[in-house]
Design a protein around this motif. Sequence first.
Motif, PDB file in Angstrom:
ATOM      1  N   LEU A  69       0.819  -1.205   0.000  1.00  0.00           N
ATOM      2  CA  LEU A  69       0.000   0.000   0.000  1.00  0.00           C
ATOM      3  C   LEU A  69       0.860   1.265   0.000  1.00  0.00           C
ATOM      4  N   GLU A  70       1.991   1.208   0.688  1.00  0.00           N
ATOM      5  CA  GLU A  70       2.872   2.371   0.732  1.00  0.00           C
ATOM      6  C   GLU A  70       3.495   2.655  -0.633  1.00  0.00           C
ATOM      7  N   LYS A  71       3.667   1.616  -1.435  1.00  0.00           N
ATOM      8  CA  LYS A  71       4.263   1.788  -2.760  1.00  0.00           C
ATOM      9  C   LYS A  71       3.213   2.066  -3.840  1.00  0.00           C
ATOM     10  N   ASN A  72       1.954   1.826  -3.537  1.00  0.00           N
ATOM     11  CA  ASN A  72       0.896   1.965  -4.539  1.00  0.00           C
ATOM     12  C   ASN A  72      -0.186   2.905  -4.006  1.00  0.00           C
ATOM     13  N   GLU A  73       0.036   4.171  -4.219  1.00  0.00           N
ATOM     14  CA  GLU A  73      -0.849   5.198  -3.662  1.00  0.00           C
ATOM     15  C   GLU A  73      -2.293   5.053  -4.143  1.00  0.00           C
ATOM     16  N   GLN A  74      -2.473   4.749  -5.436  1.00  0.00           N
ATOM     17  CA  GLN A  74      -3.826   4.626  -5.966  1.00  0.00           C
ATOM     18  C   GLN A  74      -4.557   3.447  -5.346  1.00  0.00           C
ATOM     19  N   ALA A  75      -3.871   2.329  -5.176  1.00  0.00           N
ATOM     20  CA  ALA A  75      -4.494   1.164  -4.553  1.00  0.00           C
ATOM     21  C   ALA A  75      -4.900   1.479  -3.118  1.00  0.00           C
ATOM     22  N   ALA A  76      -4.027   2.176  -2.380  1.00  0.00           N
ATOM     23  CA  ALA A  76      -4.333   2.545  -1.001  1.00  0.00           C
ATOM     24  C   ALA A  76      -5.531   3.491  -0.953  1.00  0.00           C
ATOM     25  N   ARG A  77      -5.573   4.411  -1.868  1.00  0.00           N
ATOM     26  CA  ARG A  77      -6.670   5.376  -1.928  1.00  0.00           C
ATOM     27  C   ARG A  77      -7.999   4.681  -2.184  1.00  0.00           C
ATOM     28  N   ASP A  78      -7.996   3.687  -3.070  1.00  0.00           N
ATOM     29  CA  ASP A  78      -9.226   2.983  -3.399  1.00  0.00           C
ATOM     30  C   ASP A  78      -9.698   2.076  -2.272  1.00  0.00           C
ATOM     31  N   LEU A  79      -8.795   1.607  -1.460  1.00  0.00           N
ATOM     32  CA  LEU A  79      -9.148   0.631  -0.439  1.00  0.00           C
ATOM     33  C   LEU A  79      -9.670   1.247   0.852  1.00  0.00           C
ATOM     34  N   ARG A  80      -9.120   2.373   1.262  1.00  0.00           N
ATOM     35  CA  ARG A  80      -9.529   2.929   2.556  1.00  0.00           C
ATOM     36  C   ARG A  80     -10.811   3.759   2.424  1.00  0.00           C
ATOM     37  N   THR A  81     -11.507   3.879   3.538  1.00  0.00           N
ATOM     38  CA  THR A  81     -12.715   4.698   3.576  1.00  0.00           C
ATOM     39  C   THR A  81     -12.330   6.168   3.668  1.00  0.00           C
ATOM     40  N   ASN A  82     -13.326   7.036   3.572  1.00  0.00           N
ATOM     41  CA  ASN A  82     -13.048   8.466   3.693  1.00  0.00           C
ATOM     42  C   ASN A  82     -12.576   8.830   5.093  1.00  0.00           C
ATOM     43  N   ASN A  83     -12.841   7.954   6.062  1.00  0.00           N
ATOM     44  CA  ASN A  83     -12.347   8.159   7.428  1.00  0.00           C
ATOM     45  C   ASN A  83     -10.967   7.552   7.642  1.00  0.00           C
ATOM     46  N   GLY A  84     -10.399   6.977   6.595  1.00  0.00           N
ATOM     47  CA  GLY A  84      -9.039   6.457   6.687  1.00  0.00           C
ATOM     48  C   GLY A  84      -8.913   5.026   7.138  1.00  0.00           C
ATOM     49  N   ASN A  85     -10.020   4.291   7.210  1.00  0.00           N
ATOM     50  CA  ASN A  85      -9.970   2.902   7.660  1.00  0.00           C
ATOM     51  C   ASN A  85      -9.786   1.932   6.490  1.00  0.00           C
ATOM     52  N   TYR A  86      -8.811   1.029   6.647  1.00  0.00           N
ATOM     53  CA  TYR A  86      -8.694  -0.116   5.741  1.00  0.00           C
ATOM     54  C   TYR A  86      -9.563  -1.219   6.334  1.00  0.00           C
ATOM     55  N   TYR A  87     -10.368  -1.865   5.490  1.00  0.00           N
ATOM     56  CA  TYR A  87     -11.362  -2.774   6.066  1.00  0.00           C
ATOM     57  C   TYR A  87     -11.452  -4.128   5.391  1.00  0.00           C
ATOM     58  N   TYR A  88     -10.806  -4.314   4.241  1.00  0.00           N
ATOM     59  CA  TYR A  88     -10.787  -5.645   3.632  1.00  0.00           C
ATOM     60  C   TYR A  88      -9.527  -5.773   2.793  1.00  0.00           C
ATOM     61  N   VAL A  89      -9.163  -7.015   2.485  1.00  0.00           N
ATOM     62  CA  VAL A  89      -7.970  -7.285   1.686  1.00  0.00           C
ATOM     63  C   VAL A  89      -8.406  -8.007   0.421  1.00  0.00           C
ATOM     64  N   PRO A  90      -8.278  -7.358  -0.730  1.00  0.00           N
ATOM     65  CA  PRO A  90      -8.683  -7.962  -1.989  1.00  0.00           C
ATOM     66  C   PRO A  90      -7.502  -8.527  -2.750  1.00  0.00           C
ATOM     67  N   SER A  91      -7.773  -8.912  -3.970  1.00  0.00           N
ATOM     68  CA  SER A  91      -6.715  -9.271  -4.908  1.00  0.00           C
ATOM     69  C   SER A  91      -6.295  -8.004  -5.636  1.00  0.00           C
ATOM     70  N   TYR A  92      -4.992  -7.814  -5.787  1.00  0.00           N
ATOM     71  CA  TYR A  92      -4.467  -6.643  -6.476  1.00  0.00           C
ATOM     72  C   TYR A  92      -3.788  -7.080  -7.767  1.00  0.00           C
ATOM     73  N   ALA A  93      -4.104  -6.367  -8.828  1.00  0.00           N
ATOM     74  CA  ALA A  93      -3.449  -6.652 -10.091  1.00  0.00           C
ATOM     75  C   ALA A  93      -2.023  -6.145 -10.069  1.00  0.00           C
ATOM     76  N   ASN A  94      -1.184  -6.779 -10.851  1.00  0.00           N
ATOM     77  CA  ASN A  94       0.158  -6.256 -11.057  1.00  0.00           C
ATOM     78  C   ASN A  94       0.063  -4.881 -11.694  1.00  0.00           C
ATOM     79  N   ASP A  95       0.980  -3.985 -11.342  1.00  0.00           N
ATOM     80  CA  ASP A  95       0.958  -2.632 -11.890  1.00  0.00           C
ATOM     81  C   ASP A  95       0.882  -2.633 -13.413  1.00  0.00           C
ATOM     82  N   GLN A  96       1.520  -3.619 -14.031  1.00  0.00           N
ATOM     83  CA  GLN A  96       1.567  -3.667 -15.488  1.00  0.00           C
ATOM     84  C   GLN A  96       0.305  -4.249 -16.100  1.00  0.00           C
ATOM     85  N   THR A  97      -0.460  -4.995 -15.316  1.00  0.00           N
ATOM     86  CA  THR A  97      -1.636  -5.654 -15.877  1.00  0.00           C
ATOM     87  C   THR A  97      -2.942  -5.002 -15.466  1.00  0.00           C
ATOM     88  N   ALA A  98      -2.924  -4.100 -14.476  1.00  0.00           N
ATOM     89  CA  ALA A  98      -4.127  -3.359 -14.135  1.00  0.00           C
ATOM     90  C   ALA A  98      -4.573  -2.588 -15.374  1.00  0.00           C
TER      91      ALA A  98
END
Length: 540
Positions: free
Chosen positions: A152-181
Amino acid sequence: MKRNLFLSALAGMLALTLLAGCGGGGTNQAESKEELEKLKTSSYPIETDVTLKIWSYRGGGAIGPHSDPLTYPSLTNYEEKLGVKFDWTFPTAGQEKQQFNLLLAAGDLPDLVGWYWTTDMPGGAERAISDGYISSLNDYMDDYAPNFKAYLEKNEQAARDLRTNNGNYYYVPSYANDQTAGTVSAGYIFRQDWLKELGLEKPETIAEWEEVLRAFRDKKGAEAPLTLNTAYLSRGLTSAFDMKLGWYTDGEGHAKYGYAEPEYKAFLETMHRWYEEGLIDRNLATIDAKGIDAKMLNGKSGASFGWNGANLGKWLQAGQELDPAYDLTAVRFPVANKGDIPKFGTKDAMVYMAGYAISGKSAHKALAMKVLDFGFSEEGSTFLQFGEEGKTYTVEDGKMKYTDLIAKNPDGLSQTEAISYYIRNTENYPLYKQHTYKAPSGVEFIQETKYNYTQQEEALEIWGMNQAPKFDMPTLAPSDTSYGRLSTDIASYAEEMMLKFITGEEPLSNWDTYLQTLSSRGYDQLKEIMQKEYDLYLKR
């Protein structure tokens, strides 16, 4: 149909009622200080006697050779690799949402729950956290999920999409490789041998689609030229009408709801005409995956929506065994005018919309977090993508390659079925897909031998001709207490009416009444909630 919708809505309302009176139940932490310290530094397999309970939906990619996933070696191998025993529960296919709502209503979620947390959680993620249904992961990531945190620290967009507007991370999904997203794994599939025989080009505009489907009906005798169910109607067909079903954006910061937009009426008019003319499957309300498979292989249909591996590859293999001339091709999502680029379609997001949350009542939250972190380690990512070296994959010139157990299964399993059976590589499971392979065509794949046919390689480029990332609504987790009730009620009504409009049970002359009913059910309030959440997302 009405009864199922009623039961689903009832379960959803019951779940919300219990959520409102539940109170914070997320402080139940039974792990001892010694256990917590040991987990911080432990490697895999973990030394523990704990059995974690898991309730998990099954994603489209998790289709194995038979219906009972508990018999799959992939589950046993996964437990051995982690050193943790699991007590799995899988909902009945087709009844996932109803059973999830009943799980909420019971008020006692197991340790881990695999679900569509971003789209189908009554009350939203923040409400679920505050009422103790699921846990905020923030307090566990530092010590028990270092790989996930580093990602998450290396992928700002992924972190942004995952956390709520209150800053809570609440689930762990599958993440695509940067090149294949942003690549595409699903779209529309046509009988190429029929197109060639009839002297037809692959259709691009919605008018050309109609011409081809009529030819399939009249000259090939197809009883359902386009076979699909209602769930797939939103998968790109609407692009020809400049909208999509559900929530999307106009690309300029405004939230849109396809079911309430004026362009939706034109879509319904076309679908009703197709239904009346027999161009679209008359069983679209009830047909399942097996029924679609059969029609695409027995000549009753010439087009459908499907996935690259689970459908295009499988149908090519099975069809050519029956008739060597059988051929398929991917077709672009339709547009209104020749030369247009579709606004909507299907593109793989970096963050998958489903994944695993930790129950607020779990007595093993740290262990559960450690389990979810596995897929973000080098070891875990490799194992979940490829399985066991020497058995399901080998390494040649630094590249991962499936063995014939997967690529050319001796028991006749398709590659997708073999992957699900022997490997935990399904799109819903928590992992970071680190490994890619560039095919000769230049297309990036998650693994080298996933696609056995050139038609599958070509499909990625064809389906990828759309602007979905610009107009798709990002992952949102509204905290407004009215969101869950309004969203469930309005979506259920809109989906029910869509089928009625298409089949003619409800005439389109009642369009204004339909819009008035949406408004009376709280659509205007729901749109305000979504616009507010989207505005906050843009400021994250």
